[in-house]
Design a protein around this motif. Structure first.
Motif, mmCIF file in Angstrom:
data_model
loop_
_atom_site.group_PDB
_atom_site.id
_atom_site.type_symbol
_atom_site.label_atom_id
_atom_site.label_comp_id
_atom_site.label_asym_id
_atom_site.label_seq_id
_atom_site.Cartn_x
_atom_site.Cartn_y
_atom_site.Cartn_z
ATOM 1 N N GLY A 180 0.811 -1.215 0.000
ATOM 2 C CA GLY A 180 0.000 0.000 0.000
ATOM 3 C C GLY A 180 0.842 1.261 0.000
ATOM 4 N N MET A 181 2.050 1.177 0.539
ATOM 5 C CA MET A 181 2.939 2.346 0.554
ATOM 6 C C MET A 181 3.683 2.498 -0.749
ATOM 7 S SD MET A 181 4.473 2.348 4.357
ATOM 8 C CE MET A 181 3.787 0.966 5.173
ATOM 9 N N ARG A 187 11.133 -5.083 -3.606
ATOM 10 C CA ARG A 187 11.482 -4.349 -2.395
ATOM 11 C C ARG A 187 10.803 -4.968 -1.176
ATOM 12 N NH1 ARG A 187 13.261 0.765 -0.371
ATOM 13 N NH2 ARG A 187 13.572 1.715 -2.393
ATOM 14 N N SER B 87 -0.992 4.849 -4.102
ATOM 15 C CA SER B 87 -0.366 5.783 -3.152
ATOM 16 C C SER B 87 -1.338 6.317 -2.119
ATOM 17 C CB SER B 87 0.265 6.961 -3.889
ATOM 18 O OG SER B 87 1.333 6.506 -4.639
ATOM 19 N N PHE B 109 9.949 4.363 5.715
ATOM 20 C CA PHE B 109 9.796 3.348 4.662
ATOM 21 C C PHE B 109 9.083 3.856 3.401
ATOM 22 C CE2 PHE B 109 7.969 -0.269 2.480
ATOM 23 C CZ PHE B 109 8.982 -1.209 2.508
ATOM 24 N N PRO B 110 7.880 4.437 3.535
ATOM 25 C CA PRO B 110 7.204 4.897 2.314
ATOM 26 C C PRO B 110 7.977 6.011 1.604
ATOM 27 C CG PRO B 110 6.018 5.612 4.279
ATOM 28 C CD PRO B 110 7.050 4.638 4.733
ATOM 29 N N LYS B 112 11.328 6.236 1.511
ATOM 30 C CA LYS B 112 12.421 5.572 0.800
ATOM 31 C C LYS B 112 11.905 4.947 -0.488
ATOM 32 C CE LYS B 112 15.771 4.388 4.345
ATOM 33 N NZ LYS B 112 16.005 3.389 5.388
ATOM 34 N N VAL B 113 10.731 4.305 -0.390
ATOM 35 C CA VAL B 113 10.122 3.695 -1.570
ATOM 36 C C VAL B 113 9.959 4.737 -2.673
ATOM 37 C CG1 VAL B 113 7.939 2.748 -2.436
ATOM 38 C CG2 VAL B 113 8.933 1.872 -0.313
ATOM 39 N N ARG B 114 9.649 5.962 -2.271
ATOM 40 C CA ARG B 114 9.461 7.025 -3.248
ATOM 41 C C ARG B 114 10.757 7.677 -3.686
ATOM 42 N NH1 ARG B 114 5.246 6.041 -1.067
ATOM 43 N NH2 ARG B 114 3.263 6.263 -2.131
ATOM 44 N N PHE B 161 4.025 10.363 3.638
ATOM 45 C CA PHE B 161 4.248 10.734 2.240
ATOM 46 C C PHE B 161 3.115 11.587 1.681
ATOM 47 C CE2 PHE B 161 1.425 7.509 0.344
ATOM 48 C CZ PHE B 161 1.312 6.602 1.377
#
Lengths: 276, 372
Positions: A180-181, A187, B87, B109-110, B112-114, B161
């Motif tokens: 969801g993120m 990953r 998102s 975490f979110p 970093k994902v971005r 985020f």
């Protein structure tokens, strides 16, 4: 644990403890005595273990093989455990089959099975030669490679159980949360799923490594005398060259080493992680 | 790698669900659901377990694909956009924190994902930690935190985020009452501060009424009513909604007469007058009145009020209010809540009159069509 619970546990374990004491501990004390009395009293044999180039090379080969086997087992067991825990019902059944069937076949049969596949006139070399891919047979057995293949195959199930148990303990919602993120599948796998199975991986690594250290049948058959590991060396020292003292000293060193590894294992992981 | 469809750049999104349906095998979890979620609103999905509210949230999140219907966001069809590309922020039941990461790593975490820069991540994590009051806990693992603190981490992580939509799945169900109320205040504040669209799932009606700008009530996979808390509470469209949102007295009426925006019917030997907004109602109907809209007195109140004769069966002192259980002459149970301070206690088993202003009662169909 209360006092009565402790004494009940001891009572329940008593037959096993008695058996282990009589069948393993007492004879092993005899082995320890040999190591310091044969051929003459003293620590001479231990000095030999630490300095004899042959013994040294066997120890180094054993460690090398065990490390390679442990790494290979972990990778393959991880994949099998993943399919077993997270696959479709057909995949799960297939994985279970792959884990259980080797368990039902004796270690000796399996070693000879691999020999039939890997030897110079085995199935693989015959096929490859018939297909014209190779002209000379590949050296697949009667060497370290054959030993590693046979041991890896034998040990995979022992690693699958602790890894699968760690995978089962992962909360599905944690993975959903990562998705969801915006996290990609790779990953999520590498930065969430795998770290959450570290406990199982460490447990599996220790079990496999300790188990591999004492391997005898598989290296004896698939190594063909050219890739001798520690257990086989002990056997050779005691049964072929009458050098009981050195054989005993090597045994004691091996048991001490395994004891240290088991103590580490107890410290770092809960026993529950080791069973499925 | 194909270009990902990036959504959620807008600060708050509006979502339109068009005829969404979901079946699991033979089970219809959602039936023909159409609902508009406004930009920046706080919408609560309320219903008993198995009512379809969580299924709808999972469809909004993109974790579950609908069997029928379309989902639109800001005019774009997002039905087939996977969760990772929507998102949206999400707070799960049980929080779903990463157990192997510290508080700040969870929140980061979110980001970093971005692919945000590490300076940017550090600044933003610091901001979020402060905003949810977790300063000093940054380096702790989730297992070292209390339930309320874990909840705050989950909120900070979901909002870090700046998602255009925040989805919350029964986030407070594991907290005790006091903590729950504190966290409700906190979520309300975060909604106001961020201006993001919040969609909140709960089975707790008081939570729904306290938090939301609108409440959508679900039962058996159907959306029964959606409206502001006061609308659904004071003007429920059917008996399920009326009863689910709180205690309500239901008086069967005979000889119903409709007259413009008024309705009148017989209950026992009294004529009950009600304001009435449902001209299509059938010949059999019930008068519905919330317990707090009724008062007890020794004599009937007349002007602009309905009154029925009752006797008191039981009274329960609840501090600020006292709750009375009464019976009418024909044996219908009535509940009345009155401010303790405003009333002298009534004697047990005494005959009294229960009255309420005519504009506080409303008509409901006699049959409970949603439970049929």
């Amino acid at each position: 644990m209360g006092k009565s619970a402790t004494s009940r546990t001891i009572l329940l374990l008593a037959p096993l403890l008695l058996f282990l004491g009589l069948a393993y501990v007492v004879p092993f004390l005899g082995v320890v005595r040999w190591s310091v009395t044969m051929p003459e009293p003293g620590l001479g044999q231990y000095r030999a273990v630490l300095t004899d180039p042959l013994v040294q090379s066997v120890f180094i080969r054993t460690l090398r093989i065990c490390l390679i086997v442990t790494a290979a087992v972990l990778v393959m067991a991880y994949a099998i455990a993943y399919v077993w825990v997270r696959g479709t019902s057909t995949q799960r059944m297939l994985a279970e089959f792959c884990i259980l069937v080797p368990f039902w076949i004796s270690v000796l049969t399996r070693a000879f099975g691999w020999l039939a596949l890997l030897s110079n006139r085995g199935l693989i070399n015959t096929w490859l030669q018939a297909a014209g891919i190779i002209s000379e047979p590949l050296a697949l057995a009667r060497n370290e490679f054959g030993v590693i293949v046979g041991m890896t195959h034998f040990l995979i199930p022992f690693a699958v159980f602790p890894i699968a148990s760690a995978m089962r303990a992962i909360d599905e919602r944690v993975l959903l949360a990562a998705r969801g993120m915006g996290a990609s599948r790779s990953r999520i796998f590498w930065s969430v799923f795998v770290p959450l199975t570290y406990g199982g991986l460490i447990g599996a690594a220790l079990i496999v490594f300790v188990f591999a250290l004492g391997f005898f049948v598989t290296p004896a058959i698939l190594g063909g005398g050219r890739s001798v590991m520690v257990a086989e060396l002990v056997y050779l020292r005691i049964f072929q060259s009458p050098d009981w003292g050195l054989g005993a000293a090597i045994s004691v060193v091996l048991v001490l080493f395994i004891g240290i590894l088991l103590a580490l294992m107890r410290r770092f992981i809960k026993p529950a992680h080791l069973v499925g | 790698m194909p270009q990902r469809m990036q959504l959620g750049d807008a600060k708050a999104a509006e979502i339109k669900a068009v005829s969404i349906g979901k079946t699991f095998g033979a089970f219809r979890a959602l039936k023909d659901l159409s609902l508009d979620i406004g930009r920046g609103e706080f919408l609560t999905l309320l219903g008993p377990s198995g009512s379809g509210k969580t299924t709808f949230l999972m469809i909004l999140a993109g974790f579950t694909a609908p069997s029928e219907g379309r989902l639109m966001m800001d005019g774009k069809d997002i039905t087939d956009v996977p969760a990772e590309d929507r998102s949206y922020g999400m707070v799960f039941q049980g929080y779903a924190l990463f157990p192997h990461l510290t508080v700040e790593q969870n929140i980061a975490f979110p980001l970093k994902v971005r692919g945000r820069s590490s300076a940017d991540i550090k600044r933003r994590v610091g901001e979020m930690v402060e905003r949810v009051g977790l300063t000093g806990h940054e380096k702790k693992l989730p297992t070292k935190l209390s339930g309320g603190q874990q909840q705050r981490v989950a909120l900070a992580r979901a909002l870090a985020f700046e998602p255009s939509v925040l989805l919350l799945d029964e986030p407070f169900s594991a907290l005790d009452k006091n903590l729950r109320e504190m966290m409700q205040e906190e979520v309300k504040r975060l909604h106001q501060e961020t201006g993001t669209t919040f969609v909140f799932v709960t089975h707790d009606q008081s939570e729904a009424l306290a938090l939301s700008s609108r409440v959508a009530i679900f039962n058996h996979g159907e959306l029964l009513q959606v409206g502001r808390p006061q609308d659904v509470y004071e003007r429920p469209e059917n008996r399920f909604v009326a009863e689910f949102l709180g205690e309500i007295n239901l008086l069967p009426l005979d000889a119903l007469r409709l007259d413009g925006d008024k309705a009148a019917g017989q209950f026992e030997d009294r004529t009950i007058v009600l304001s009435q907004t449902r001209p299509q109602i059938g010949p059999k109907a019930v008068a519905a009145v919330r317990p707090e809209h009724m008062t007890i007195a020794a004599i009937p109140q007349n002007a602009g009020h309905n009154a029925i004769a009752c006797w008191i069966e039981d009274a329960t002192y609840l501090g600020a209010v006292t709750k009375y259980h009464l019976k009418t002459r024909s044996g219908t149970s009535i509940a009345v809540s009155m401010p303790t301070a405003a009333t002298a206690p009534f004697a047990h088993r005494s005959d009294v009159w229960v009255s309420w202003p005519t504009e506080q009662g409303f008509l409901l169909p006699h049959q409970n069509e949603t439970r049929a």
